[in-house]
Motif scaffolding. Structure first.
Motif, PDB file in Angstrom:
ATOM      1  N   GLY A   1      37.364  19.232  55.957  1.00 44.50           N
ATOM      2  CA  GLY A   1      36.317  18.525  56.709  1.00 44.50           C
ATOM      3  C   GLY A   1      35.645  19.352  57.776  1.00 44.50           C
ATOM      4  N   ARG A   2      35.289  20.582  57.467  1.00 40.54           N
ATOM      5  CA  ARG A   2      34.555  21.470  58.388  1.00 40.54           C
ATOM      6  C   ARG A   2      33.266  21.915  57.700  1.00 40.54           C
ATOM      7  N   PRO A   3      32.273  21.056  57.637  1.00 38.45           N
ATOM      8  CA  PRO A   3      31.078  21.327  56.831  1.00 38.45           C
ATOM      9  C   PRO A   3      30.254  22.493  57.343  1.00 38.45           C
ATOM     10  N   VAL A   4      30.159  22.667  58.655  1.00 41.07           N
ATOM     11  CA  VAL A   4      29.331  23.762  59.186  1.00 41.07           C
ATOM     12  C   VAL A   4      29.957  25.110  58.821  1.00 41.07           C
ATOM     13  N   MET A   5      31.263  25.244  59.004  1.00 39.31           N
ATOM     14  CA  MET A   5      31.934  26.479  58.628  1.00 39.31           C
ATOM     15  C   MET A   5      31.814  26.726  57.124  1.00 39.31           C
TER      16      MET A   5
END
Length: 346
Positions: A97-101
């Motif tokens: 759940g780390r979409p930007v990374m």
């Protein structure tokens, strides 16, 4: 004067015991000594003079110097490692759940693999030479397998990045992300196998540790890129990955230098040595900054990430220049060969 006389019917007046006795006259001790001498001959002759110091014909290299250009091939090593490890980290970021990374690493992996392929094609001279390598599938050739690996990884990394940016075909995007992550470790490490498959002493003799050096360096680069491009709230895995990559690369490099002995000198001297020391210093700075401040400060995260990226690049360029230096000096080829022959003889 001898009283013996040679007549038609033979020799007359000769003294007894004058015949030449082959294999006799030495006694039992002499025959034992001769048997010992033959046994020593089978094991190798005893040197009666000191072994000559190493010299070469007018100081000429024994093997051909690599004709690869540093910017192309060392850049190819670095960018391939960044791309492959970045795809693995991107898949992990997406699952947690780390979409930007995840998006940042997918884009950086696409850019990196494109630059890596461009550097390889530029060194080959003509683009069709890369296509010609795909005419054969040879598992025993690192170059052949690497060409097929890039041909499979590149489209997967490209699809993962483009579909993530556009938001279309989510199932296909997930499949492309998973495919790039599965091929990523091989992309990050296979260039070490490619280098070790040559006759260059500093590369060939380091075949055991060099893949681990490249894998750790690739993880360091990818985590550095993640720290630069990710918000502070998402960069936890990048910090842990950076510490792991630095530890793996440092341990493998130290083990490599210890085992190689004299052949490790190019990794400590000259341009290769300077770059390897710079990589160690930048890795230490980047890892310390990531562990102490990257989770709280965006500025610290960016600076730490930049140091880690630079460290990975220095490692790849340092390995490249160390290999070239070892090929130019004939002692790194001849002296280890003599030592191996001496060990086998003993």
């Amino acid at each position: 004067m001898s009283d013996s006389e040679v007549r038609r019917d033979g020799v007359h007046g000769e003294r007894p015991g004058r015949d030449a006795l082959v294999g006799q006259g030495l006694g039992e001790g002499g025959r034992t000594a001769r048997r010992r001498g033959r046994r020593r001959g089978r094991r190798g002759e005893q040197l009666m003079v000191p072994e000559a110091e190493f010299t070469s014909y007018y100081g000429r290299p024994v093997i051909s110097r690599p004709t690869w250009q540093p910017r192309d091939i060392a850049g190819y090593f670095f960018l391939g490692g960044l791309a492959g490890a970045g795809s693995v980290l991107a898949a992990g970021a997406e699952v947690t759940g780390r979409p930007v990374m995840a998006r940042a690493l997918k884009i950086s992996s696409l850019v990196a693999v494109s630059g890596s392929a461009a550097a390889l094609v530029h060194d080959l001279g003509r683009p069709e030479r890369f296509a010609n390598m795909l005419r054969v599938f040879r598992p025993t050739s690192p170059m052949s397998m690497g060409s097929w690996l890039l041909s499979g990884y590149g489209p997967a990394a490209g699809a993962a990045a483009l579909l993530d940016v556009t938001g279309r075909l989510p199932r296909t995007a997930r499949a492309a992300t998973a495919g790039a992550a599965l091929l990523g470790p091989a992309v990050a490490a296979y260039t070490a196998v490619l280098a070790a498959d040559t006759a260059v002493p500093a590369w060939h003799d380091a075949y055991r540790e060099l893949p681990f050096v490249f894998t750790g360096s690739a993880a360091t680069a990818a985590c550095g890129m993640a720290l630069i491009a990710s918000p502070v709230a998402e960069n936890g895995p990048a910090v842990g990955g950076a510490l792991f990559g630095v530890a793996l690369e440092t341990a493998a490099a130290k083990a490599m230098e210890h085992r190689l002995g004299m052949v490790a000198e190019p990794y400590r001297q000259g341009r290769g040595g300077r770059l390897m020391r710079a990589a160690q210093g930048l890795s230490a700075v980047g890892a310390a900054g990531a562990a102490l401040a990257a989770r709280r400060s965006r500025t610290a995260a960016v600076l730490s990430g930049a140091a880690l990226l630079a460290a990975s690049a220095c490692t790849r360029f340092g390995v490249f220049h160390a290999g070239v230096a070892s090929a130019e000096d004939p002692k790194y080829t001849v002296v280890p060969q003599r030592e191996r022959l001496a060990r086998r003889a003993s």
